[in-house]
Design a protein around this motif. Structure first.
Motif, mmCIF file in Angstrom:
data_model
loop_
_atom_site.group_PDB
_atom_site.id
_atom_site.type_symbol
_atom_site.label_atom_id
_atom_site.label_comp_id
_atom_site.label_asym_id
_atom_site.label_seq_id
_atom_site.Cartn_x
_atom_site.Cartn_y
_atom_site.Cartn_z
ATOM 1 N N VAL A 106 37.740 -17.628 15.156
ATOM 2 C CA VAL A 106 37.135 -17.704 16.494
ATOM 3 C C VAL A 106 38.251 -18.248 17.470
ATOM 4 N N VAL A 136 31.179 -23.904 20.545
ATOM 5 C CA VAL A 136 32.233 -23.659 19.530
ATOM 6 C C VAL A 136 32.312 -24.684 18.524
ATOM 7 N N ALA A 140 31.738 -23.511 14.306
ATOM 8 C CA ALA A 140 32.963 -23.921 13.386
ATOM 9 C C ALA A 140 31.972 -24.646 12.319
ATOM 10 N N VAL A 147 38.079 -22.608 14.486
ATOM 11 C CA VAL A 147 37.884 -22.160 15.924
ATOM 12 C C VAL A 147 38.828 -22.737 16.647
#
Length: 232
Positions: A106, A136, A140, A147
């Motif tokens: 990501v 985020v 992760a 990420v």
């Protein structure tokens, strides 16, 4: 580990699960992060998700960099144009991924960008920024995947992002090529494969790097598929 020989090489950092903050020299733009994104997609089977908050998600450049069009089919790109929209995108992504297979990577470029605008109060901007960081970090942690995040400025406002990152990479332009450095461990990867000692930061340079990396990943996949060779 530094690569300093004049033999053609195309090394990129190995990404570990967790939040990785990448600070890139302005002259290099977002291309090194795009290279890391594509390299991770080439190495795995999962999809990749790119949420942009600073108008850095150039899909034309991403298409030009990709060694094959099929790689692009596994990448989803979204842009946030306001602080609330950006936070909502990250919240939705974190919730969406809990019910489906884990992504390969990501990316959230310019994570602090939308929270520096003047259309919201400083207090609300800070709250939304912290919420974006939490999203985020959750991705992760839950999916155990890398990420990648970048920031628009290195200052007190973006400091919470630095604290949340398990890894901090710097990509700097050097006379030998772009250099990725892990600021904690001191490990370096010199993306250098020209024979004349000159650095290339053009699109063609990164295309060649990724084509080389694609061949490496393809060879590794074939070896795994073949399995051990038995002797009869």
């Amino acid at each position: 580990m530094s690569t300093r020989s004049r033999r053609p090489t195309a090394d990129l950092p190995d990404l570990t699960p967790g939040v990785t903050l990448v600070d890139v020299d302005d002259d290099l733009g977002v291309t090194p992060v795009q290279a890391l994104l594509l390299d991770r997609v080439l190495a795995g089977d999962g999809r990749a998700f790119w949420v942009d908050g600073a108008n850095r998600a150039n899909t034309t450049r991403l298409r030009d960099l990709a060694p094959a069009d099929r790689v692009l089919n596994r990448i989803e790109v979204a842009r946030g144009f306001t602080a609330h929209q950006h936070t909502s995108l990250l919240d939705r992504l974190a919730g969406r991924l809990t019910a489906r297979e884990s992504p390969s990577v990501v990316v959230a470029t310019g994570l602090d960008g939308m929270y520096r605008t003047a259309d919201i109060s400083a207090e609300l901007a800070e709250q939304l920024f912290i919420r974006a960081i939490a999203s985020v970090a959750r991705i992760a942690r839950v999916h155990d995947v890398p990420v990648l995040v970048t920031r628009c400025r290195k200052d007190d406002f973006s400091r919470p992002l630095r604290r949340a990152a398990a890894t901090h990479l710097q990509c700097r332009a050097t006379p030998f090529g772009p250099r990725f450095k892990d600021t904690a461990g001191g490990e370096e990867t010199l993306v250098y494969h020209t024979g004349d000692g000159w650095m290339q930061t053009t699109l063609a340079y990164w295309q060649e790097v990724l084509e080389h990396r694609a061949r490496i990943h393809e060879a590794s996949t074939l070896e795994l598929a073949a399995g051990p060779v038995g002797v009869q």
